[in-house]
Design a protein around this motif. Structure first.
Motif, PDB file in Angstrom:
ATOM      1  N   HIS A  69      79.907  -1.955 -45.580  1.00 11.29           N
ATOM      2  CA  HIS A  69      79.234  -1.753 -44.297  1.00 11.29           C
ATOM      3  C   HIS A  69      78.996  -0.277 -43.975  1.00 11.29           C
ATOM      4  O   HIS A  69      78.123   0.048 -43.168  1.00 11.29           O
ATOM      5  CB  HIS A  69      80.044  -2.371 -43.165  1.00 11.29           C
ATOM      6  CG  HIS A  69      79.962  -3.864 -43.093  1.00 11.29           C
ATOM      7  ND1 HIS A  69      78.843  -4.538 -42.658  1.00 11.29           N
ATOM      8  CD2 HIS A  69      80.870  -4.819 -43.410  1.00 11.29           C
ATOM      9  CE1 HIS A  69      79.061  -5.833 -42.688  1.00 11.29           C
ATOM     10  NE2 HIS A  69      80.277  -6.038 -43.143  1.00 11.29           N
ATOM     11  N   ASP A  81      67.299  -1.086 -43.523  1.00 12.10           N
ATOM     12  CA  ASP A  81      67.930  -1.874 -42.467  1.00 12.10           C
ATOM     13  C   ASP A  81      67.018  -1.994 -41.241  1.00 12.10           C
ATOM     14  O   ASP A  81      66.550  -0.990 -40.705  1.00 12.10           O
ATOM     15  CB  ASP A  81      69.244  -1.191 -42.074  1.00 12.10           C
ATOM     16  CG  ASP A  81      69.986  -1.915 -40.967  1.00 12.10           C
ATOM     17  OD1 ASP A  81      69.709  -3.103 -40.739  1.00 12.10           O
ATOM     18  OD2 ASP A  81      70.850  -1.276 -40.327  1.00 12.10           O
ATOM     19  N   PHE A  83      67.839  -2.518 -38.224  1.00  7.79           N
ATOM     20  CA  PHE A  83      68.421  -1.775 -37.114  1.00  7.79           C
ATOM     21  C   PHE A  83      68.050  -0.296 -37.186  1.00  7.79           C
ATOM     22  O   PHE A  83      67.768   0.335 -36.172  1.00  7.79           O
ATOM     23  CB  PHE A  83      69.947  -1.935 -37.102  1.00  7.79           C
ATOM     24  CG  PHE A  83      70.433  -3.196 -36.422  1.00  7.79           C
ATOM     25  CD1 PHE A  83      69.577  -4.264 -36.205  1.00  7.79           C
ATOM     26  CD2 PHE A  83      71.749  -3.310 -36.000  1.00  7.79           C
ATOM     27  CE1 PHE A  83      70.012  -5.424 -35.587  1.00  7.79           C
ATOM     28  CE2 PHE A  83      72.196  -4.461 -35.371  1.00  7.79           C
ATOM     29  CZ  PHE A  83      71.336  -5.524 -35.158  1.00  7.79           C
ATOM     30  N   ARG A  96      69.034  -9.037 -31.332  1.00 10.53           N
ATOM     31  CA  ARG A  96      69.614  -9.749 -32.465  1.00 10.53           C
ATOM     32  C   ARG A  96      68.897  -9.285 -33.728  1.00 10.53           C
ATOM     33  O   ARG A  96      67.711  -8.945 -33.688  1.00 10.53           O
ATOM     34  CB  ARG A  96      69.449 -11.258 -32.302  1.00 10.53           C
ATOM     35  CG  ARG A  96      69.931 -11.791 -30.969  1.00 10.53           C
ATOM     36  CD  ARG A  96      69.608 -13.251 -30.769  1.00 10.53           C
ATOM     37  NE  ARG A  96      70.597 -14.116 -31.395  1.00 10.53           N
ATOM     38  CZ  ARG A  96      70.633 -15.436 -31.233  1.00 10.53           C
ATOM     39  NH1 ARG A  96      69.716 -16.037 -30.472  1.00 10.53           N
ATOM     40  NH2 ARG A  96      71.557 -16.166 -31.821  1.00 10.53           N
ATOM     41  N   MET A  97      69.602  -9.336 -34.847  1.00  9.95           N
ATOM     42  CA  MET A  97      68.968  -8.981 -36.113  1.00  9.95           C
ATOM     43  C   MET A  97      67.724  -9.822 -36.354  1.00  9.95           C
ATOM     44  O   MET A  97      66.684  -9.325 -36.782  1.00  9.95           O
ATOM     45  CB  MET A  97      69.960  -9.159 -37.263  1.00  9.95           C
ATOM     46  CG  MET A  97      69.364  -8.938 -38.650  1.00  9.95           C
ATOM     47  SD  MET A  97      68.810  -7.240 -38.932  1.00  9.95           S
ATOM     48  CE  MET A  97      70.392  -6.432 -39.253  1.00  9.95           C
ATOM     49  N   GLU A 123      74.423 -10.628 -36.782  1.00  7.83           N
ATOM     50  CA  GLU A 123      74.688  -9.274 -36.298  1.00  7.83           C
ATOM     51  C   GLU A 123      73.785  -9.019 -35.098  1.00  7.83           C
ATOM     52  O   GLU A 123      72.598  -9.353 -35.116  1.00  7.83           O
ATOM     53  CB  GLU A 123      74.421  -8.244 -37.383  1.00  7.83           C
ATOM     54  CG  GLU A 123      74.686  -6.811 -36.944  1.00  7.83           C
ATOM     55  CD  GLU A 123      74.474  -5.789 -38.056  1.00  7.83           C
ATOM     56  OE1 GLU A 123      74.760  -4.600 -37.819  1.00  7.83           O
ATOM     57  OE2 GLU A 123      74.014  -6.180 -39.148  1.00  7.83           O
ATOM     58  N   GLY A 125      73.040  -5.966 -31.815  1.00  6.04           N
ATOM     59  CA  GLY A 125      73.272  -4.553 -31.549  1.00  6.04           C
ATOM     60  C   GLY A 125      72.768  -4.101 -30.194  1.00  6.04           C
ATOM     61  O   GLY A 125      71.814  -4.665 -29.644  1.00  6.04           O
ATOM     62  N   VAL A 137      73.596   3.096 -32.175  1.00  6.12           N
ATOM     63  CA  VAL A 137      73.618   1.636 -32.224  1.00  6.12           C
ATOM     64  C   VAL A 137      75.064   1.169 -32.306  1.00  6.12           C
ATOM     65  O   VAL A 137      75.805   1.605 -33.183  1.00  6.12           O
ATOM     66  CB  VAL A 137      72.842   1.077 -33.428  1.00  6.12           C
ATOM     67  CG1 VAL A 137      72.915  -0.456 -33.430  1.00  6.12           C
ATOM     68  CG2 VAL A 137      71.393   1.523 -33.400  1.00  6.12           C
ATOM     69  N   SER A 139      77.074  -2.195 -32.939  1.00  5.58           N
ATOM     70  CA  SER A 139      76.831  -3.538 -33.461  1.00  5.58           C
ATOM     71  C   SER A 139      78.062  -4.421 -33.338  1.00  5.58           C
ATOM     72  O   SER A 139      79.199  -3.949 -33.486  1.00  5.58           O
ATOM     73  CB  SER A 139      76.443  -3.470 -34.945  1.00  5.58           C
ATOM     74  OG  SER A 139      75.256  -2.749 -35.134  1.00  5.58           O
ATOM     75  N   MET A 141      79.487  -8.089 -35.068  1.00  4.86           N
ATOM     76  CA  MET A 141      79.245  -8.927 -36.233  1.00  4.86           C
ATOM     77  C   MET A 141      80.122 -10.174 -36.195  1.00  4.86           C
ATOM     78  O   MET A 141      81.297 -10.098 -35.826  1.00  4.86           O
ATOM     79  CB  MET A 141      79.541  -8.145 -37.510  1.00  4.86           C
ATOM     80  CG  MET A 141      78.719  -6.888 -37.661  1.00  4.86           C
ATOM     81  SD  MET A 141      79.270  -5.896 -39.068  1.00  4.86           S
ATOM     82  CE  MET A 141      78.026  -4.583 -39.032  1.00  4.86           C
TER      83      MET A 141
END
Length: 266
Positions: A69, A81, A83, A96-97, A123, A125, A137, A139, A141
């Motif tokens: 990670h 990514d 994000f 949300r992702m 995930e 954020g 950010v 996050s 999880m």
């Protein structure tokens, strides 16, 4: 999950007391606040600025999870990514992702070889634009065994977003300057430039070809890329074929491997 009112109030005491908060303390207040609202398995806070390698100012990972990670992410995986790209686009609030991911993200090679290895069910954020081109950010999880956040969880987290953004801006208002002055806790100091922008040029791709393969690796379909760039789907596919020919590869797996391999050697 019922709201733990006592934990909620306790988590906010450092803010109410108005004492200066460090990066770790801000992260800990965030974690305490979130734990009073919803169940999650891990939390992490990243600071981004342009294409520089992000730094984590707070996390709850064990050593194994930290490697994938944080360590692998900072080494170059962050460049693909959703994000990271949402932060660069100036997004603010709770997402949300699945709301940010490109249309082919969950079947992309990046997802299969990296993101899928995180074993996350979901995930989410909190995105906080800061001054000086910096974005933060935080996050949350949930692992596969925990399942995704429920609709009630998501509603609760969206409601908490203004408070979280205020917490970050209060505690980390000068985060860019602070971390630039004291980067010793980060394995990749803030301010260290990413080599991403140089990879494709070193491999002989044109700017348009580089843009298209970046979008491919992020998980965008040819149709979505065409709409984004104002060109036909057929033209996108022609560029992709030309890239594969130039690089002497035949699959997206090889494309990703080549990309990450060149980043690591930079």
């Amino acid at each position: 999950m019922a709201v733990d009112v006592n934990a909620l109030f306790a988590s906010l005491m450092p803010v109410v007391e108005r004492r200066p908060l460090s990066e770790r303390e801000t992260g800990a207040v965030f974690r305490g606040l979130m734990k009073s609202l919803v169940h999650f398995d891990n939390a992490v806070g990243f600071v981004y600025r342009g294409e520089e390698r992000p730094i984590d100012f707070y996390d709850t990972f064990d050593a194994e999870k930290y490697d994938i990670h944080v360590t692998v992410y900072q080494a170059g995986a962050f460049l693909l990514d959703p994000f990271y790209h949402a932060t660069r686009a100036g997004r603010s609030g709770f997402f949300r992702m699945r709301e940010l991911a490109p249309d082919r993200f969950f079947v992309s090679e990046y997802y299969r070889t990296y993101y899928g290895e995180t074993r996350l069910a979901e995930e989410v954020g909190f995105f906080v634009p800061m001054t000086g081109g910096v974005g933060v950010v935080l996050s949350l999880m949930r692992l596969e065994q925990s399942g995704a956040f429920s609709p009630a969880d998501i509603k609760m987290l969206r409601s908490a977003a203004p408070l979280v953004l205020a917490l970050v801006r209060s505690g980390l208002g000068d985060i860019g300057a602070r971390l630039a002055r004291s980067p010793v806790e980060s394995p990749t100091p803030f301010g260290e430039a990413s080599a991403a922008s140089d990879v494709w040029s070193r491999l002989g791709l044109t700017d348009r070809e580089a843009t298209i393969v970046d979008l491919v690796l992020q998980g965008h379909s040819s149709e979505a890329i065409g709409l984004r760039l104002g060109i036909s789907t057929g033209t996108v596919k022609v560029h992709r074929r030309n890239v594969y020919r130039k690089l002497d590869i035949s699959s997206q797996t090889q494309l990703l491997s080549l990309y990450l391999g060149n980043l690591e050697r930079s």
